[in-house]
Motif scaffolding. Structure first.
Motif, PDB file in Angstrom:
ATOM      1  N   UNK A 107       0.848  -1.154   0.172  1.00  0.00           N
ATOM      2  CA  UNK A 107      -0.174   0.250  -0.075  1.00  0.00           C
ATOM      3  C   UNK A 107       1.255   1.205   0.146  1.00  0.00           C
ATOM      4  N   UNK A 108       0.685   1.841  -0.905  1.00  0.00           N
ATOM      5  CA  UNK A 108       1.086   3.593  -0.472  1.00  0.00           C
ATOM      6  C   UNK A 108       0.031   4.867  -0.992  1.00  0.00           C
ATOM      7  N   UNK A 109       0.968   6.029  -0.766  1.00  0.00           N
ATOM      8  CA  UNK A 109       0.536   7.273  -0.852  1.00  0.00           C
ATOM      9  C   UNK A 109       0.428   7.958  -2.661  1.00  0.00           C
ATOM     10  N   UNK A 110       0.042   8.409  -2.717  1.00  0.00           N
ATOM     11  CA  UNK A 110       0.320   8.803  -4.308  1.00  0.00           C
ATOM     12  C   UNK A 110       0.275  10.360  -4.484  1.00  0.00           C
ATOM     13  N   UNK A 111       1.211  10.934  -4.160  1.00  0.00           N
ATOM     14  CA  UNK A 111       0.451  12.834  -3.649  1.00  0.00           C
ATOM     15  C   UNK A 111       0.175  13.665  -4.670  1.00  0.00           C
ATOM     16  N   UNK A 112       1.051  13.515  -5.983  1.00  0.00           N
ATOM     17  CA  UNK A 112       0.097  14.202  -6.887  1.00  0.00           C
ATOM     18  C   UNK A 112      -0.486  13.715  -7.370  1.00  0.00           C
ATOM     19  N   UNK A 113      -0.939  12.270  -7.532  1.00  0.00           N
ATOM     20  CA  UNK A 113      -2.244  11.450  -8.006  1.00  0.00           C
ATOM     21  C   UNK A 113      -2.875  11.552  -7.041  1.00  0.00           C
ATOM     22  N   UNK A 114      -3.477  12.281  -5.720  1.00  0.00           N
ATOM     23  CA  UNK A 114      -4.776  12.145  -4.872  1.00  0.00           C
ATOM     24  C   UNK A 114      -4.751  10.932  -4.434  1.00  0.00           C
ATOM     25  N   UNK A 115      -4.325  10.527  -4.281  1.00  0.00           N
ATOM     26  CA  UNK A 115      -4.748   8.841  -4.112  1.00  0.00           C
ATOM     27  C   UNK A 115      -4.067   7.940  -3.347  1.00  0.00           C
ATOM     28  N   UNK A 116      -4.859   6.954  -2.229  1.00  0.00           N
ATOM     29  CA  UNK A 116      -3.762   5.631  -1.836  1.00  0.00           C
ATOM     30  C   UNK A 116      -4.133   4.422  -2.767  1.00  0.00           C
ATOM     31  N   UNK A 117      -2.951   3.883  -2.872  1.00  0.00           N
ATOM     32  CA  UNK A 117      -3.051   2.686  -3.651  1.00  0.00           C
ATOM     33  C   UNK A 117      -2.304   1.328  -3.142  1.00  0.00           C
ATOM     34  N   UNK A 118      -2.964   0.697  -4.194  1.00  0.00           N
ATOM     35  CA  UNK A 118      -2.186  -0.543  -3.433  1.00  0.00           C
ATOM     36  C   UNK A 118      -2.142  -1.864  -4.530  1.00  0.00           C
ATOM     37  N   UNK A 119      -0.979  -3.167  -4.430  1.00  0.00           N
ATOM     38  CA  UNK A 119      -0.923  -4.083  -5.720  1.00  0.00           C
ATOM     39  C   UNK A 119      -0.574  -4.849  -4.869  1.00  0.00           C
ATOM     40  N   UNK A 120      -0.135  -6.370  -5.637  1.00  0.00           N
ATOM     41  CA  UNK A 120       0.555  -7.668  -5.181  1.00  0.00           C
ATOM     42  C   UNK A 120       1.842  -7.132  -5.038  1.00  0.00           C
ATOM     43  N   UNK A 121       2.401  -7.926  -4.327  1.00  0.00           N
ATOM     44  CA  UNK A 121       4.475  -7.703  -3.956  1.00  0.00           C
ATOM     45  C   UNK A 121       4.846  -7.820  -5.209  1.00  0.00           C
ATOM     46  N   UNK A 122       4.251  -8.479  -6.369  1.00  0.00           N
ATOM     47  CA  UNK A 122       5.074  -8.295  -7.742  1.00  0.00           C
ATOM     48  C   UNK A 122       4.280  -7.676  -8.876  1.00  0.00           C
ATOM     49  N   UNK A 142      -2.562  21.618  -2.031  1.00  0.00           N
ATOM     50  CA  UNK A 142      -2.031  20.512  -1.698  1.00  0.00           C
ATOM     51  C   UNK A 142      -2.936  19.897  -0.272  1.00  0.00           C
ATOM     52  N   UNK A 143      -4.014  20.249  -0.664  1.00  0.00           N
ATOM     53  CA  UNK A 143      -5.408  19.517   0.575  1.00  0.00           C
ATOM     54  C   UNK A 143      -5.542  18.165   0.303  1.00  0.00           C
ATOM     55  N   UNK A 144      -5.466  18.087  -0.883  1.00  0.00           N
ATOM     56  CA  UNK A 144      -6.004  17.012  -1.543  1.00  0.00           C
ATOM     57  C   UNK A 144      -4.391  16.255  -1.688  1.00  0.00           C
ATOM     58  N   UNK A 145      -3.288  16.007  -1.003  1.00  0.00           N
ATOM     59  CA  UNK A 145      -2.332  15.379  -1.351  1.00  0.00           C
ATOM     60  C   UNK A 145      -2.328  14.582  -0.470  1.00  0.00           C
ATOM     61  N   UNK A 146      -1.877  13.057  -0.758  1.00  0.00           N
ATOM     62  CA  UNK A 146      -1.611  12.106  -0.045  1.00  0.00           C
ATOM     63  C   UNK A 146      -0.615  11.772  -0.036  1.00  0.00           C
ATOM     64  N   UNK A 147       0.141  12.088   1.594  1.00  0.00           N
ATOM     65  CA  UNK A 147       1.340  11.515   1.695  1.00  0.00           C
ATOM     66  C   UNK A 147       1.840  10.420   2.465  1.00  0.00           C
ATOM     67  N   UNK A 148       1.319   9.841   3.659  1.00  0.00           N
ATOM     68  CA  UNK A 148       1.957   8.896   4.768  1.00  0.00           C
ATOM     69  C   UNK A 148       0.843   8.211   5.358  1.00  0.00           C
ATOM     70  N   UNK A 149       0.974   7.058   4.947  1.00  0.00           N
ATOM     71  CA  UNK A 149       0.112   5.454   5.353  1.00  0.00           C
ATOM     72  C   UNK A 149      -0.046   4.456   6.064  1.00  0.00           C
ATOM     73  N   UNK A 150      -1.197   4.283   7.147  1.00  0.00           N
ATOM     74  CA  UNK A 150      -0.736   3.106   8.434  1.00  0.00           C
ATOM     75  C   UNK A 150      -2.496   1.779   7.621  1.00  0.00           C
ATOM     76  N   UNK A 151      -2.057   0.233   8.167  1.00  0.00           N
ATOM     77  CA  UNK A 151      -3.019  -0.046   8.212  1.00  0.00           C
ATOM     78  C   UNK A 151      -3.157  -0.214  10.464  1.00  0.00           C
ATOM     79  N   UNK A 152      -4.027  -0.404  10.426  1.00  0.00           N
ATOM     80  CA  UNK A 152      -4.761  -0.776  11.200  1.00  0.00           C
ATOM     81  C   UNK A 152      -6.383  -2.854  11.273  1.00  0.00           C
TER      82      UNK A 152
END
Length: 299
Positions: A107-122, A142-152
């Motif tokens: 999982x990662x944040x995409x700043x200028x993409x303004x989104x949270x994304x994920x993919x398989x390990x490959x 810039x209030x739409x820019x996604x930067x850091x993330x964590x999962x609970x």
């Protein structure tokens, strides 16, 4: 016989640190000693995560925002067998990256993409989970820019930061279910809630899963910025607790909960360690270049 092998190969607490402008990944002991550079030629690296069991590191390359040329790479823990798993053009400006080992996802944040994304390990099955904006007009906000993330994982929730303009006090931390609600999309999902708003400039997140506490760096102006903050995610206080101050634009954070310590990087090139409550703070490396992401692992 396996025990003999285990004894002859003890794990060592190690830090993996990204140096942005030099495009390097450094590996060192947890006290900063025995530093080696294991990867060079990264394209503005920002986030890093270690998969100890598989013997891999994954990192994001922000690239140049105007060129939309961000990417994600993988290598062995020693930096060998380097491979691009999310090529340029598939994620805009990838920032902090985390590993869900059980679910087999990055999982990662995409700043200028303004989104949270994920993919398989490959790198397969690329998905957008959160879409905070779309197109050039939104991208300027810039209030739409996604930067850091964590999962609970306990409640299947994702937490992420939208930093806002520099030092503007418009930074926010959001949370939502990891999975998009049925019948909704990344742009229309209705389960997003604001965890905190009015923050100077929140960047990277980490969760102490044992104590159920969220930690984050903030690179905004003092007194509330240039700090490490924390808050319970189950009994959220009205104001987060500031545990570390006087950073020079704090970016990366890594927790070693078992040993009651955190490691923090800042853009001025320092690496700090402190107890989880912020006491015993020590700047043990400085003038190391523009440092971004940091990961702790026993390898």
């Amino acid at each position: 016989m396996p025990n003999a092998v285990t004894k002859s190969n003890p794990t060592i607490p190690r830090l993996f640190v990204l140096e942005l402008n030099a495009g390097c990944i450094h590996l060192m002991n947890a006290d900063g000693s025995e530093r080696t550079t294991i990867v060079t030629g990264c394209h503005l690296p920002d986030g890093i995560v270690v998969d100890v069991e598989a013997g891999h590191i994954y990192w994001t390359n922000m690239g140049i925002p105007s060129l939309d040329d961000g990417s994600i790479e993988r290598a062995d823990i020693d930096g060998k067998n380097r491979k691009t798993i999310v090529p340029q053009g598939h994620t805009h400006t990838p920032k902090q990256i985390i590993l869900d080992k059980k679910g087999g996802k990055l999982y990662w944040c995409d700043r200028e993409g303004m989104r949270v994304m994920r993919c398989n390990l490959d790198g397969s099955r690329l998905e957008t989970l959160i879409e905070a904006g779309h197109g050039e007009a939104d991208r300027k906000d810039q209030t739409r820019w996604c930067v850091g993330l964590a999962i609970d994982p306990k409640f299947g929730r994702i937490y992420w930061t939208q930093k806002g303009p520099d030092n503007a006090g418009l930074g926010r931390i959001f949370r939502a279910n990891v999975e998009i609600p049925a019948g909704q999309t990344a742009a229309t999902r209705s389960d997003i809630e604001i965890f905190y708003d009015g923050l100077p400039e929140p960047i990277d997140l980490e969760i102490d899963h044992k104590s159920r506490i969220l930690y984050w760096t903030d690179r905004g102006d003092p007194p509330r910025g240039n700090t490490v903050n924390r808050a319970s995610i189950d009994n959220k206080p009205a104001e987060p607790e500031i545990v570390v101050t006087h950073l020079m634009e704090g970016i990366g954070i890594a927790l070693d909960v078992a040993n009651d310590r955190m490691f923090v990087t800042d853009f001025a090139g320092s690496i700090y360690s402190a107890r989880l409550d912020g006491s015993g703070e020590r700047n043990f490396l400085f003038a190391q270049g523009n440092l971004t992401g940091i990961a702790y692992a026993e390898v």
